[in-house]
Write an enzyme that holds these catalytic residues in place. Structure first.
Site, PDB file in Angstrom:
ATOM      1  N   LYS A 150       1.535  -3.049 -16.906  1.00  0.00           N
ATOM      2  CA  LYS A 150       0.987  -1.631 -17.809  1.00  0.00           C
ATOM      3  C   LYS A 150       2.264  -0.709 -18.346  1.00  0.00           C
ATOM      4  CE  LYS A 150      -3.178  -1.586 -14.825  1.00  0.00           C
ATOM      5  NZ  LYS A 150      -2.619  -2.267 -13.632  1.00  0.00           N
TER       6      LYS A 150
ATOM      7  N   ARG B  70       4.739  -6.449  -6.299  1.00  0.00           N
ATOM      8  CA  ARG B  70       3.270  -6.903  -6.573  1.00  0.00           C
ATOM      9  C   ARG B  70       2.955  -8.182  -6.093  1.00  0.00           C
ATOM     10  NH1 ARG B  70       5.729  -4.834 -10.857  1.00  0.00           N
ATOM     11  NH2 ARG B  70       4.860  -2.901 -11.932  1.00  0.00           N
TER      12      ARG B  70
ATOM     13  N   VAL C 140       1.458 -12.540  12.585  1.00  0.00           N
ATOM     14  CA  VAL C 140       0.860 -14.019  12.573  1.00  0.00           C
ATOM     15  C   VAL C 140       1.626 -14.839  12.230  1.00  0.00           C
ATOM     16  CG1 VAL C 140      -1.220 -15.184  11.717  1.00  0.00           C
ATOM     17  CG2 VAL C 140      -1.246 -12.591  12.402  1.00  0.00           C
TER      18      VAL C 140
ATOM     19  N   HIS D 116      -7.621   3.681 -11.160  1.00  0.00           N
ATOM     20  CA  HIS D 116      -7.621   3.061 -12.440  1.00  0.00           C
ATOM     21  C   HIS D 116      -9.056   3.098 -12.903  1.00  0.00           C
ATOM     22  CE1 HIS D 116      -3.699   1.821 -13.157  1.00  0.00           C
ATOM     23  NE2 HIS D 116      -3.649   1.089 -12.098  1.00  0.00           N
TER      24      HIS D 116
ATOM     25  N   THR E  48       0.933  -1.103   0.155  1.00  0.00           N
ATOM     26  CA  THR E  48       0.070  -0.126  -0.007  1.00  0.00           C
ATOM     27  C   THR E  48       0.888   1.451   0.108  1.00  0.00           C
ATOM     28  OG1 THR E  48      -1.778  -1.040   0.976  1.00  0.00           O
ATOM     29  CG2 THR E  48      -1.723   1.380   1.515  1.00  0.00           C
TER      30      THR E  48
ATOM     31  N   CYS F 246      14.938  17.924   0.279  1.00  0.00           N
ATOM     32  CA  CYS F 246      15.809  17.694   1.071  1.00  0.00           C
ATOM     33  C   CYS F 246      15.714  16.416   2.061  1.00  0.00           C
ATOM     34  CB  CYS F 246      16.351  18.751   2.091  1.00  0.00           C
ATOM     35  SG  CYS F 246      15.442  18.809   3.783  1.00  0.00           S
TER      36      CYS F 246
ATOM     37  N   CYS G 268       9.330  21.695   8.828  1.00  0.00           N
ATOM     38  CA  CYS G 268       9.787  20.861   7.425  1.00  0.00           C
ATOM     39  C   CYS G 268      10.050  21.840   6.360  1.00  0.00           C
ATOM     40  CB  CYS G 268       9.095  19.717   7.195  1.00  0.00           C
ATOM     41  SG  CYS G 268       9.229  19.170   5.218  1.00  0.00           S
TER      42      CYS G 268
HETATM   43  C1  LIG Z   1       4.275  -1.594  -8.175  1.00  0.00           C
HETATM   44  C2  LIG Z   1       2.845  -1.765  -8.113  1.00  0.00           C
HETATM   45  C3  LIG Z   1       1.928  -0.584  -8.636  1.00  0.00           C
HETATM   46  C4  LIG Z   1       0.929  -0.605  -8.361  1.00  0.00           C
HETATM   47  N1  LIG Z   1      -0.114   0.450  -8.782  1.00  0.00           N
HETATM   48  C5  LIG Z   1      -1.552   0.702  -8.364  1.00  0.00           C
HETATM   49  C6  LIG Z   1      -2.118   1.647  -9.034  1.00  0.00           C
HETATM   50  O1  LIG Z   1      -1.617   2.475  -9.492  1.00  0.00           O
HETATM   51  N2  LIG Z   1      -3.644   1.672  -8.611  1.00  0.00           N
HETATM   52  C7  LIG Z   1      -4.134   0.693  -8.103  1.00  0.00           C
HETATM   53  O2  LIG Z   1      -5.312   0.329  -7.727  1.00  0.00           O
HETATM   54  N3  LIG Z   1      -3.506  -0.463  -7.374  1.00  0.00           N
HETATM   55  C8  LIG Z   1      -2.044  -0.396  -7.530  1.00  0.00           C
HETATM   56  N4  LIG Z   1      -1.085  -1.307  -7.102  1.00  0.00           N
HETATM   57  C9  LIG Z   1      -1.778  -2.488  -6.244  1.00  0.00           C
HETATM   58  C10 LIG Z   1      -1.989  -1.904  -4.846  1.00  0.00           C
HETATM   59  O3  LIG Z   1      -1.031  -1.375  -4.358  1.00  0.00           O
HETATM   60  C11 LIG Z   1      -2.393  -3.323  -4.051  1.00  0.00           C
HETATM   61  O4  LIG Z   1      -3.216  -4.191  -4.683  1.00  0.00           O
HETATM   62  C12 LIG Z   1      -2.737  -2.711  -2.593  1.00  0.00           C
HETATM   63  O5  LIG Z   1      -1.860  -1.867  -2.106  1.00  0.00           O
HETATM   64  C13 LIG Z   1      -2.790  -4.326  -1.908  1.00  0.00           C
HETATM   65  O6  LIG Z   1      -3.387  -3.891  -0.406  1.00  0.00           O
HETATM   66  P1  LIG Z   1      -3.311  -4.933   0.548  1.00  0.00           P
HETATM   67  O7  LIG Z   1      -3.899  -4.288   1.748  1.00  0.00           O
HETATM   68  O8  LIG Z   1      -3.729  -6.211  -0.211  1.00  0.00           O
HETATM   69  O9  LIG Z   1      -1.933  -5.559   0.726  1.00  0.00           O
HETATM   70  P2  LIG Z   1      -0.486  -4.589   1.570  1.00  0.00           P
HETATM   71  O10 LIG Z   1      -0.598  -3.178   1.559  1.00  0.00           O
HETATM   72  O11 LIG Z   1       0.570  -5.466   1.099  1.00  0.00           O
HETATM   73  O12 LIG Z   1      -1.081  -5.006   3.104  1.00  0.00           O
HETATM   74  C14 LIG Z   1      -0.850  -6.258   3.572  1.00  0.00           C
HETATM   75  C15 LIG Z   1      -0.470  -6.053   5.053  1.00  0.00           C
HETATM   76  O13 LIG Z   1      -0.204  -7.460   5.674  1.00  0.00           O
HETATM   77  C16 LIG Z   1       0.520  -7.291   6.545  1.00  0.00           C
HETATM   78  N5  LIG Z   1       1.165  -8.809   6.833  1.00  0.00           N
HETATM   79  C17 LIG Z   1       1.611  -9.476   5.934  1.00  0.00           C
HETATM   80  N6  LIG Z   1       1.815 -10.613   6.683  1.00  0.00           N
HETATM   81  C18 LIG Z   1       1.480 -10.651   7.825  1.00  0.00           C
HETATM   82  C19 LIG Z   1       1.718 -11.417   9.118  1.00  0.00           C
HETATM   83  N7  LIG Z   1       2.128 -12.625   9.029  1.00  0.00           N
HETATM   84  N8  LIG Z   1       1.225 -10.940  10.234  1.00  0.00           N
HETATM   85  C20 LIG Z   1       0.656  -9.622  10.358  1.00  0.00           C
HETATM   86  N9  LIG Z   1       0.622  -9.023   9.332  1.00  0.00           N
HETATM   87  C21 LIG Z   1       1.194  -9.506   7.827  1.00  0.00           C
HETATM   88  C22 LIG Z   1       1.759  -6.430   6.121  1.00  0.00           C
HETATM   89  O14 LIG Z   1       2.598  -6.130   7.100  1.00  0.00           O
HETATM   90  C23 LIG Z   1       0.846  -5.427   5.233  1.00  0.00           C
HETATM   91  O15 LIG Z   1       0.858  -4.218   5.963  1.00  0.00           O
HETATM   92  C24 LIG Z   1       0.053  -1.464  -7.383  1.00  0.00           C
HETATM   93  C25 LIG Z   1       0.918  -2.357  -7.033  1.00  0.00           C
HETATM   94  C26 LIG Z   1       2.303  -2.551  -7.021  1.00  0.00           C
HETATM   95  C27 LIG Z   1       3.214  -3.304  -6.489  1.00  0.00           C
END
Ligand SMILES: Cc1cc2nc3c(=O)[nH]c(=O)nc-3n(C[C@H](O)[C@H](O)[C@H](O)COP(=O)(O)OP(=O)(O)OC[C@H]3O[C@@H](n4cnc5c(N)ncnc54)[C@H](O)[C@@H]3O)c2cc1C
Ligand SMILES: Cc1cc2nc3c(=O)[nH]c(=O)nc-3n(C[C@H](O)[C@H](O)[C@H](O)COP(=O)(O)OP(=O)(O)OC[C@H]3O[C@@H](n4cnc5c(N)ncnc54)[C@H](O)[C@@H]3O)c2cc1C
Lengths: 485, 423
Positions: A254, A315, A176, A53, A45, A442, A405
């Site tokens: 993309k 990703r 976890v 998108h 995130t 900075c 800042c």
């Molecule tokens: C390069 C890139 C570009 C992207 N661009 C876009 C975009 O432009 N627009 C868009 O809509 N999406 C985009 N995405 C996708 C988007 O960023 C993700 O789909 C989204 O952030 C996923 O959120 P999440 O909460 O599933 O995962 P995460 O943000 O990864 O959250 C998972 C959380 O789980 C925690 N966790 C994992 N394992 C454990 C454990 N065992 N115990 C406790 N906590 C744990 C981690 O610390 C983390 O905070 C992009 C992704 C990438 C990588």
């Protein structure tokens, strides 16, 4: 299961977990949101392109397509309720060859099939009029007026804060290690801080969803990290770019795009390279070079000397190619979200609504809480205010008159407010995401000593205890030699 | 909003601001106001607790704070108005200045003349795009200097320093004295980027390894830096494959250059010099916006504070004259152009008419060092008007060439002068 402490435990406080927590906080439930990091939103995130998108990329009928378009439609309301910066500025896919033009046609028809409104094919000439710095090679573009840019950090912590204000419990620094099983049933989680029992356990752990599933014997799904490297340019570069520009997509990604950020910087990236290590957030010389080369193909005049930062996002690419959102029949009490790669940020509010529906269907009693407050107010942002507003704020609290800042004009008052917000900014990175401190040209050189002093004072700890991002990331190690007087 | 008017407003109270403010008063400006965002006056000098300041101004080897206090005392004695913890947020071409102050809230200041003396800042990691992870423990040398010397905290125990700038070398010694280990100082260039005296007094005297033609190619560590990878570089400063070497450390300090702090100058609309990073100024340190002057490191980065004070006096004097009579030197100007092996020249413009009144000092830096006697030539077309001999030239050490009044006649009618350094 009579002795469950929680109705729902959400593993992972990324944008997906945070929005689920917020949606669940509408109901009379005891919910625990936990994350291994020292702040919410510290996984994927915090490192993505931050595009909302439009929804023309995904295959019609897929969950990606469904939740992308539905999520996109929710952004005006969600961001207004949560006080998150969002700009529905529209996005462009730029073609630079004849084959690209055919791709644009495909994207447009896919988009229409997905229910994306307002898509428009425009000529290369028209595109260059809208983007004067664009490559001469542009042959046409697809304009998606519903696309936009958002503050991805705020989209997550604002939802999490709103959830916490509505009674959700948050446990940070909590990893976890495995899911707890009683027979086939998942009954909670085991962590570095002990066991937590629950009726429902939701895996929203991004890259680690498959690892956690495996601890409950669920094999099959595999998540492969795919690295994306980025550059950030100083706000001084902002005049070199007007629009959100994608190149034509390839089968794997993309492509390297150039986009303004909601805070007025320019972002270049990302690359797309498969890696093995889910913690490998390092940038590489090759990746950064690829990023720059790709960006210059779209906007040849970008000035690389205005680079202020590089970073990597991973990703969470799932083996099925689509978002996996399911309640595996063989493991009652478990709801899994896996493979939430792009457009996961855009989809997150819609995914959260869907998860609530799934839980309801699976038999969780959802009773509305009349005291639920859907809105959340961020801390004041001095730099975005009018002079009159700034004056009024300083009159209320003189600490808003002290700028700590210089590049982003963040005041002591904002730092103090972030230390006392519903999810206090306990680390330097958390503070940075809340206030933008240290994100300018900075990169914290000026504010760091001041911030150490303020955070230590507000939390009543020694500066030696302030970290950049929790764990062993201390910023200073010891006092200098004392001189006896 | 509280509105204040004054004759001369000086933004920033480093050595440049202090000298400009005092000189403005001594030139006859009655109401001189000095603004500083920090709680203390003196600018960056307050964290430079080493000596080496003031040899020329006071004939004494002073520490930074001592040097600053000599000036601060004079500013107080002269009864100048000072507002600290006050940060200027904007400046426009009409010299309307808006600032925020802990004590006064938002204020507007409308000075007759304005001197910009905001100093410079350090180049951070992002500007170099060093690949690797992003752990805690990467700081600029100046930030480390502030943490150690002002706040009393050690930012690490085992350091690698990238860049042989003066602040980096001085910090290498300071950290060693504090019981830390400096594993290496790496410089991408084949020569030092700081002063020779700092090499001797800060690096050699403490047996700190210095590696030239070497750069950091990767930062490693998850939470905190655990090591950096350094590599040799070729003549084009590109890392040479196969020369990588990992150095364990918990901190990487960057001493890779200073950048004039000119957000306000740009806001006011002043023309900038892309090479110095500062505004283009004339012999009176006037920018091309009427009534706005610049002094010290905002104009170009100095290596010796004595030169800062000297040039800032000129800026203060011109500002006072402008404020009292709205007079500025008139008539045609001559452009100064950096020629062979010269990076930039300050001031960028001179009025021949001003040269009739007094001599004008030109400051410049060379692009590459020459460790042999060289000539610094001032030329009008093909004709050499002035020549000065130096035993050696190094980019770290600013060169000064003074235009004598007698050249005023020669300059009349000229449009361009160039300076060249050659053996
Ligand atoms: C390069 C890139 C570009 C992207 N661009 C876009 C975009 O432009 N627009 C868009 O809509 N999406 C985009 N995405 C996708 C988007 O960023 C993700 O789909 C989204 O952030 C996923 O959120 P999440 O909460 O599933 O995962 P995460 O943000 O990864 O959250 C998972 C959380 O789980 C925690 N966790 C994992 N394992 C454990 C454990 N065992 N115990 C406790 N906590 C744990 C981690 O610390 C983390 O905070 C992009 C992704 C990438 C990588
Ligand atoms: C970290 C560091 C270490 C240095 N060490 C040495 C050394 O050891 N020896 C040496 O000879 N030179 C050293 N220098 C060079 C030094 O900068 C000059 O010698 C000299 O201090 C420059 O003076 P100045 O007045 O131009 O700038 P500064 O001393 O930097 O003063 C500028 C002042 O302006 C204030 N200011 C900036 N913006 C605003 C605003 N918007 N509103 C209000 N106030 C503002 C700042 O707070 C600061 O006090 C160092 C420079 C740096 C950056």
């Amino acid at each position: 299961m009579p002795d469950a402490t929680y109705d729902v435990i959400i593993v992972g406080a990324g944008v997906v977990g945070a929005h689920i927590a917020r949606q669940l906080s509408r109901y009379r439930l005891r919910t625990l949101l936990l994350d291994k990091a020292a702040d919410v939103g510290d996984g994927t995130t915090k490192a993505n392109t931050a595009i909302v998108h439009a929804g023309y990329d995904a295959r019609p009928g897929s969950k990606k397509a469904l939740f992308n378009v539905a999520g996109n439609a929710m952004f005006d309301q969600v961001c207004a309720e949560l006080d998150v910066e969002f700009d529905r500025c529209g996005t462009y896919v730029v073609a630079t060859s004849e084959t690209d033009l055919a791709t644009l046609q495909d994207l447009a028809s896919r988009g229409r099939a997905n229910g994306v409104t307002g898509l428009e094919l425009i000529s290369g000439e028209e595109m260059r009029r809208r983007e004067p710095g664009l490559t001469e090679a542009a042959t046409g573009a697809l304009y998606a007026p519903t696309g936009g840019i958002v503050d991805p950090f705020a989209l997550c912590f604002a939802a999490a804060e709103n959830a916490v204000s509505n009674g959700v419990e948050l446990a940070l620094n909590t990893t976890v290690s495995r899911l707890l099983l009683e027979g086939n049933r998942v009954v909670g989680v085991d962590t570095n801080r002990g066991m937590f029992r629950s009726r429902w356990t939701i895996i929203a752990a991004g890259l680690h969803a498959d690892d956690l599933m495996r601890t409950a014997g669920l094999e099959g799904l595999v998540i492969r990290p795919r690295k994306g490297e980025y550059f950030v340019l100083d706000r001084a570069a902002r005049s070199q770019l007007r629009n959100v520009l994608f190149p034509c997509p390839t089968p794997v990604s993309k492509g390297i795009m150039v986009t303004p950020t909601i805070h007025g910087n320019i972002l270049l990236g990302p690359t797309a390279n498969d890696v093995d290590d889910k913690e490998d957030l390092g940038t590489t010389a090759a990746g950064l070079n690829e990023t720059l080369t790709g960006a210059l193909k779209l906007i040849p005049g970008l000035d690389p000397r205005l680079m202020i930062r590089s970073f990597t996002g991973l990703r969470a690419t799932g083996s099925t190619g689509d978002f996996e959102i399911s309640t595996p029949a063989e493991r009652p009490g478990l709801l899994v979200l896996a493979g939430i790669e792009s457009p996961g940020l855009t989809a997150s509010p819609a995914i959260a609504l869907h998860v609530v529906d799934m839980l309801r269907e699976a038999g969780l009693t959802l009773q509305e809480r009349p005291e639920y407050v859907p809105t959340r107010k961020g801390i004041p942002r001095f730099s975005l205010m009018t002079t009159a507003e700034q004056e009024a704020l300083i009159a209320q609290d003189a600490r808003y008159g002290r700028v700590v800042c210089r590049c982003e004009t963040v005041t002591e008052g904002e730092v103090v407010a972030a230390c006392h917000s519903p999810i206090p900014a306990r680390t330097y990175d958390a503070l940075k995401r809340r206030t933008r401190i240290g994100t300018g040209r900075c990169q914290g050189g000026f504010d760091l000593p001041l911030v150490l002093e303020i955070m230590a004072r507000e939390y009543n700890v020694s500066p030696l205890e302030i970290t950049q991002k929790g764990g062993a990331s201390a910023l200073v190690f010891r006092r200098t030699k004392e001189v006896g007087l | 909003m509280k509105s204040i008017s004054c004759d001369v407003l000086v933004v920033g109270s480093g050595p440049a601001g202090l000298a400009a403010a005092l000189e403005a008063r001594q030139t006859g400006a009655q109401e001189v106001l000095l603004l500083e965002r920090n709680d203390e006056l003196g600018g960056i000098l307050q964290q430079c607790i080493h000596t080496g300041f003031g040899l020329r101004e006071f004939g004494q080897d002073l520490s930074g704070p001592e040097y600053a206090w000599r000036w601060i005392d004079q500013v107080h004695d002269a009864g100048l108005q000072v507002l600290s913890e006050t940060m200027v947020l904007s400046v426009d071409a009409t010299r309307r200045v808006v600032a925020t102050s802990k004590a006064l809230g938002m204020i507007e200041i409308l000075p007759r003349a304005l001197v910009l003396a905001m100093g410079c800042r350090e180049r951070p990691r992002g500007a170099l795009a060093i690949p690797g992870t992003r752990p805690a423990g990467v700081y600029t040398a100046g930030t480390a200097q502030r943490l150690v010397n002002i706040d009393g905290y050690m930012p690490g125990n085992r350091f690698v320093i990238l860049g042989s700038g003066d602040i980096g070398m001085i910090m290498a010694r300071r950290l060693t004295l504090e019981g830390a280990e400096v594993a290496a100082v790496c410089e991408i260039l084949p020569y030092l980027s700081g002063l020779r005296r700092n090499l001797v007094q800060c690096i050699r005297d403490y047996d700190i390894p210095l590696h030239l033609c070497t750069t950091v190619t990767e930062v490693r560590g998850q939470d905190r830096v655990t090591s950096v990878v350094v590599s040799g570089v070729d003549a084009d400063r590109r890392p040479l494959p196969g020369t990588e070497r990992e150095i364990p450390c918990d901190t990487l300090l960057l001493s890779v250059g200073l950048v004039p702090e000119n957000e306000l100058t740009r806001m006011a609309g002043a023309s900038m010099d892309a090479v110095t990073g500062g505004p283009r100024v004339n012999e009176g340190y006037a920018t091309d916006i009427p009534g706005i002057f610049a002094a010290g490191n905002v104009v170009h980065v100095y290596d010796l504070v004595d030169d800062v004070s000297q040039a800032a006096r000129i800026a203060g004097r011109s500002a006072a004259r402008y404020a009292c009579s709205t007079q500025a030197p008139t008539g045609p100007t001559v452009r100064l152009v950096a020629g062979e092996n010269v990076r930039a020249v300050v001031p960028q413009l001179v009025h021949p008419a001003a040269l009739e009144q007094e001599s004008i000092a030109l400051h410049m830096r060379v692009r590459t060092p020459i460790e042999a006697p060289v000539n610094l030539d001032l030329r009008l077309g093909e004709r050499t008007l002035l020549s000065r001999r130096f035993r050696y030239v190094r980019p770290a050490e600013m060169l000064t060439l003074t235009l004598p009044q007698r050249l005023a006649g020669e300059l009349a009618g000229a449009t361009e002068l160039s300076v060249h350094v050659r053996t």
